[in-house]
Design a protein around this motif. Structure first.
Motif, PDB file in Angstrom:
ATOM      1  N   GLU A 259       0.827  -1.210   0.000  1.00  0.00           N
ATOM      2  CA  GLU A 259       0.000   0.000   0.000  1.00  0.00           C
ATOM      3  C   GLU A 259       0.862   1.262   0.000  1.00  0.00           C
ATOM      4  O   GLU A 259       0.447   2.304  -0.506  1.00  0.00           O
ATOM      5  CB  GLU A 259      -0.925   0.006   1.227  1.00  0.00           C
ATOM      6  N   ASN A 260       2.061   1.160   0.563  1.00  0.00           N
ATOM      7  CA  ASN A 260       2.968   2.314   0.618  1.00  0.00           C
ATOM      8  C   ASN A 260       4.079   2.247  -0.431  1.00  0.00           C
ATOM      9  O   ASN A 260       5.059   2.985  -0.344  1.00  0.00           O
ATOM     10  CB  ASN A 260       3.560   2.436   2.017  1.00  0.00           C
ATOM     11  N   GLY A 261       3.905   1.354  -1.398  1.00  0.00           N
ATOM     12  CA  GLY A 261       4.838   1.311  -2.520  1.00  0.00           C
ATOM     13  C   GLY A 261       6.085   0.484  -2.310  1.00  0.00           C
ATOM     14  O   GLY A 261       7.011   0.527  -3.127  1.00  0.00           O
ATOM     15  N   PHE A 262       6.124  -0.313  -1.225  1.00  0.00           N
ATOM     16  CA  PHE A 262       7.273  -1.184  -0.987  1.00  0.00           C
ATOM     17  C   PHE A 262       7.007  -2.579  -1.548  1.00  0.00           C
ATOM     18  O   PHE A 262       5.866  -3.040  -1.556  1.00  0.00           O
ATOM     19  CB  PHE A 262       7.573  -1.279   0.512  1.00  0.00           C
ATOM     20  N   THR A 263       8.056  -3.247  -1.993  1.00  0.00           N
ATOM     21  CA  THR A 263       7.923  -4.584  -2.557  1.00  0.00           C
ATOM     22  C   THR A 263       7.854  -5.616  -1.436  1.00  0.00           C
ATOM     23  O   THR A 263       8.766  -5.681  -0.599  1.00  0.00           O
ATOM     24  CB  THR A 263       9.123  -4.914  -3.459  1.00  0.00           C
ATOM     25  N   PRO A 264       6.781  -6.414  -1.384  1.00  0.00           N
ATOM     26  CA  PRO A 264       6.693  -7.463  -0.358  1.00  0.00           C
ATOM     27  C   PRO A 264       7.862  -8.440  -0.487  1.00  0.00           C
ATOM     28  O   PRO A 264       8.421  -8.623  -1.568  1.00  0.00           O
ATOM     29  CB  PRO A 264       5.357  -8.149  -0.664  1.00  0.00           C
ATOM     30  N   LEU A 265       8.211  -9.069   0.610  1.00  0.00           N
ATOM     31  CA  LEU A 265       9.290 -10.048   0.584  1.00  0.00           C
ATOM     32  C   LEU A 265       8.849 -11.302  -0.173  1.00  0.00           C
ATOM     33  O   LEU A 265       7.657 -11.616  -0.207  1.00  0.00           O
ATOM     34  CB  LEU A 265       9.709 -10.418   2.010  1.00  0.00           C
ATOM     35  N   PRO A 266       9.787 -12.043  -0.786  1.00  0.00           N
ATOM     36  CA  PRO A 266       9.433 -13.262  -1.525  1.00  0.00           C
ATOM     37  C   PRO A 266       8.796 -14.319  -0.621  1.00  0.00           C
ATOM     38  O   PRO A 266       8.841 -14.214   0.603  1.00  0.00           O
ATOM     39  CB  PRO A 266      10.786 -13.756  -2.054  1.00  0.00           C
ATOM     40  N   LYS A 267       8.215 -15.342  -1.242  1.00  0.00           N
ATOM     41  CA  LYS A 267       7.656 -16.459  -0.480  1.00  0.00           C
ATOM     42  C   LYS A 267       8.760 -17.095   0.364  1.00  0.00           C
ATOM     43  O   LYS A 267       9.914 -17.169  -0.059  1.00  0.00           O
ATOM     44  CB  LYS A 267       7.057 -17.503  -1.428  1.00  0.00           C
ATOM     45  N   TRP A 268       8.365 -17.593   1.538  1.00  0.00           N
ATOM     46  CA  TRP A 268       9.377 -18.117   2.454  1.00  0.00           C
ATOM     47  C   TRP A 268      10.123 -19.323   1.883  1.00  0.00           C
ATOM     48  O   TRP A 268      11.314 -19.514   2.152  1.00  0.00           O
ATOM     49  CB  TRP A 268       8.766 -18.433   3.824  1.00  0.00           C
ATOM     50  N   GLN A 269       9.438 -20.124   1.050  1.00  0.00           N
ATOM     51  CA  GLN A 269      10.116 -21.280   0.437  1.00  0.00           C
ATOM     52  C   GLN A 269      11.222 -20.820  -0.516  1.00  0.00           C
ATOM     53  O   GLN A 269      12.299 -21.423  -0.568  1.00  0.00           O
ATOM     54  CB  GLN A 269       9.110 -22.151  -0.319  1.00  0.00           C
ATOM     55  N   ASP A 270      10.955 -19.745  -1.275  1.00  0.00           N
ATOM     56  CA  ASP A 270      11.967 -19.193  -2.186  1.00  0.00           C
ATOM     57  C   ASP A 270      13.108 -18.553  -1.403  1.00  0.00           C
ATOM     58  O   ASP A 270      14.279 -18.645  -1.801  1.00  0.00           O
ATOM     59  CB  ASP A 270      11.331 -18.162  -3.125  1.00  0.00           C
ATOM     60  N   ALA A 271      12.761 -17.906  -0.306  1.00  0.00           N
ATOM     61  CA  ALA A 271      13.783 -17.302   0.552  1.00  0.00           C
ATOM     62  C   ALA A 271      14.709 -18.382   1.114  1.00  0.00           C
ATOM     63  O   ALA A 271      15.930 -18.217   1.162  1.00  0.00           O
ATOM     64  CB  ALA A 271      13.118 -16.526   1.692  1.00  0.00           C
ATOM     65  N   LEU A 272      14.117 -19.496   1.532  1.00  0.00           N
ATOM     66  CA  LEU A 272      14.906 -20.605   2.064  1.00  0.00           C
ATOM     67  C   LEU A 272      15.855 -21.146   1.002  1.00  0.00           C
ATOM     68  O   LEU A 272      17.035 -21.424   1.291  1.00  0.00           O
ATOM     69  CB  LEU A 272      13.984 -21.716   2.564  1.00  0.00           C
ATOM     70  N   LYS A 273      15.371 -21.290  -0.215  1.00  0.00           N
ATOM     71  CA  LYS A 273      16.211 -21.785  -1.318  1.00  0.00           C
ATOM     72  C   LYS A 273      17.409 -20.862  -1.538  1.00  0.00           C
ATOM     73  O   LYS A 273      18.550 -21.317  -1.686  1.00  0.00           O
ATOM     74  CB  LYS A 273      15.378 -21.894  -2.596  1.00  0.00           C
ATOM     75  N   HIS A 274      17.158 -19.562  -1.544  1.00  0.00           N
ATOM     76  CA  HIS A 274      18.220 -18.576  -1.722  1.00  0.00           C
ATOM     77  C   HIS A 274      19.233 -18.673  -0.579  1.00  0.00           C
ATOM     78  O   HIS A 274      20.456 -18.627  -0.793  1.00  0.00           O
ATOM     79  CB  HIS A 274      17.611 -17.170  -1.784  1.00  0.00           C
ATOM     80  N   TYR A 275      18.709 -18.838   0.630  1.00  0.00           N
ATOM     81  CA  TYR A 275      19.569 -18.911   1.810  1.00  0.00           C
ATOM     82  C   TYR A 275      20.455 -20.157   1.786  1.00  0.00           C
ATOM     83  O   TYR A 275      21.647 -20.090   2.105  1.00  0.00           O
ATOM     84  CB  TYR A 275      18.709 -18.898   3.078  1.00  0.00           C
ATOM     85  N   LEU A 276      19.879 -21.287   1.403  1.00  0.00           N
ATOM     86  CA  LEU A 276      20.665 -22.526   1.337  1.00  0.00           C
ATOM     87  C   LEU A 276      21.784 -22.411   0.308  1.00  0.00           C
ATOM     88  O   LEU A 276      22.887 -22.910   0.518  1.00  0.00           O
ATOM     89  CB  LEU A 276      19.743 -23.715   1.021  1.00  0.00           C
ATOM     90  N   ASN A 277      21.508 -21.725  -0.805  1.00  0.00           N
ATOM     91  CA  ASN A 277      22.550 -21.462  -1.793  1.00  0.00           C
ATOM     92  C   ASN A 277      23.644 -20.561  -1.212  1.00  0.00           C
ATOM     93  O   ASN A 277      24.838 -20.766  -1.453  1.00  0.00           O
ATOM     94  CB  ASN A 277      21.967 -20.801  -3.050  1.00  0.00           C
ATOM     95  N   GLU A 278      23.206 -19.585  -0.419  1.00  0.00           N
ATOM     96  CA  GLU A 278      24.152 -18.682   0.238  1.00  0.00           C
ATOM     97  C   GLU A 278      25.054 -19.451   1.194  1.00  0.00           C
ATOM     98  O   GLU A 278      26.268 -19.228   1.254  1.00  0.00           O
ATOM     99  CB  GLU A 278      23.368 -17.584   0.980  1.00  0.00           C
ATOM    100  N   LEU A 279      24.465 -20.381   1.944  1.00  0.00           N
ATOM    101  CA  LEU A 279      25.240 -21.200   2.878  1.00  0.00           C
ATOM    102  C   LEU A 279      26.245 -22.071   2.127  1.00  0.00           C
ATOM    103  O   LEU A 279      27.397 -22.224   2.556  1.00  0.00           O
ATOM    104  CB  LEU A 279      24.317 -22.093   3.699  1.00  0.00           C
ATOM    105  N   ASN A 280      25.827 -22.644   1.010  1.00  0.00           N
ATOM    106  CA  ASN A 280      26.717 -23.493   0.210  1.00  0.00           C
ATOM    107  C   ASN A 280      27.912 -22.709  -0.314  1.00  0.00           C
ATOM    108  O   ASN A 280      29.038 -23.203  -0.336  1.00  0.00           O
ATOM    109  CB  ASN A 280      25.953 -24.124  -0.955  1.00  0.00           C
ATOM    110  N   GLN A 281      27.655 -21.480  -0.748  1.00  0.00           N
ATOM    111  CA  GLN A 281      28.745 -20.647  -1.265  1.00  0.00           C
ATOM    112  C   GLN A 281      29.729 -20.283  -0.169  1.00  0.00           C
ATOM    113  O   GLN A 281      30.931 -20.208  -0.400  1.00  0.00           O
ATOM    114  CB  GLN A 281      28.159 -19.370  -1.905  1.00  0.00           C
ATOM    115  N   GLU A 282      29.208 -20.087   1.045  1.00  0.00           N
ATOM    116  CA  GLU A 282      30.068 -19.753   2.184  1.00  0.00           C
ATOM    117  C   GLU A 282      30.990 -20.929   2.526  1.00  0.00           C
ATOM    118  O   GLU A 282      32.152 -20.742   2.841  1.00  0.00           O
ATOM    119  CB  GLU A 282      29.206 -19.386   3.397  1.00  0.00           C
TER     120      GLU A 282
END
Length: 284
Positions: A259-282
């Motif tokens: 409502e205030n023009g901000f982009t909602p955060l992605p679905k939690w399942q997609d966020a988890l996928k991104h995070y697991l990739n981040e952990l693998n790269q680390e």
């Protein structure tokens, strides 16, 4: 724009600094070793010298169970520390972002809580986060209060890392299934905070990843995405007693973001996928 970020050594503070730097902002991240936020004189001196345009206050006492016994330390950090920073921000007319929690609500029912719903914390940690909110509102005009839940990020311990560690040696786990909410990936949240602090759309916001799940469902998705063959047994809260009472309903309405023009955060399942990739790269 010059920004001061407290709690840099934690999950969210770390990512806020990284996203701020990526956006070309002048950003300074500090931890408790650099500044004791419970020391009013030190806080005012530090903030006056740095003279930031905004303070993003991520530092907090977050040990929910320990808070029930260490009430003074929890209050000093979450309420008094916030008060010192807010007063210092007021003195230099800086914007202020305060990170709050789903724990300000009583966790009853099944309907998502709105930003305007009555707060009624059921534990001491939640009480201090609510008092922090009120302090910010009373002392400042240019403030954002962002309530989040079930945080996970690259820099620190969290539920995802715990499940992955247990999966190395366990074939079966019992996880609470009657507490429902939304995980919050600090990478996604940090991008939102950086966008928000550069705006003047002040007020209370709820911000977590889209969708709801129980802790048991969260655990199952972690194992599914990582191909761990672990059986998750869903148990009720009463079977896993903790020092502090946990809210069973941590669902929050987040429509105010769009409502205030901000982009909602992605679905939690997609966020988890991104995070697991981040952990693998680390690890590599």
């Amino acid at each position: 724009m010059k920004i001061l970020v407290t709690g840099y050594t934690g999950q969210l503070g770390y990512d806020v600094v990284q996203r701020g730097l990526e956006n070309g902002l002048s950003i300074v991240g500090i931890g408790s070793k650099e500044l004791d936020i419970t020391n009013e004189t030190a806080v005012h001196r530090y903030v006056k010298e740095l003279n930031p345009d905004a303070i993003i206050h991520c530092a907090a006492y977050t040990a929910v169970d320990k808070a029930e016994d260490n009430k003074k330390e929890c209050w000093d950090i979450n309420v008094e520390g916030t008060k010192h920073l807010a007063k210092a921000a007021s003195d230099i007319d800086a914007k202020f972002v305060y990170i709050s929690s789903d724990y300000v609500f009583n966790g009853e029912g099944e309907m998502p809580f709105k930003e305007t719903d009555k707060v009624s914390p059921i534990g001491y940690y939640g009480l201090t986060k609510y008092e922090g909110e009120e302090t910010v509102k009373q002392l400042l005009d240019k403030w954002f209060v962002i309530r989040i839940s079930w945080v996970f990020g690259i820099n620190g311990n969290n539920f995802v890392k715990t499940m992955l560690r247990l999966a190395e040696t366990k074939k079966e786990l019992s996880v609470v299934g009657d507490q429902v909410g939304s995980p919050t990936y600090t990478y996604d949240l940090a991008k939102l905070i950086i966008d928000m602090v550069q705006s003047e759309k002040y007020g209370v916001y709820h911000a977590s990843n889209e969708g709801y799940c129980s802790w048991a469902e969260f655990a199952q998705e972690i194992f599914t995405q990582t191909n761990f063959n672990v059986k998750v047994n869903s148990i009720i809260t009463d079977e896993y007693p903790t020092r502090a009472k946990r809210p069973k309903n941590s669902r929050m309405f987040k429509e105010k973001l769009s409502e205030n023009g901000f982009t909602p955060l992605p679905k939690w399942q997609d966020a988890l996928k991104h995070y697991l990739n981040e952990l693998n790269q680390e690890v590599r």
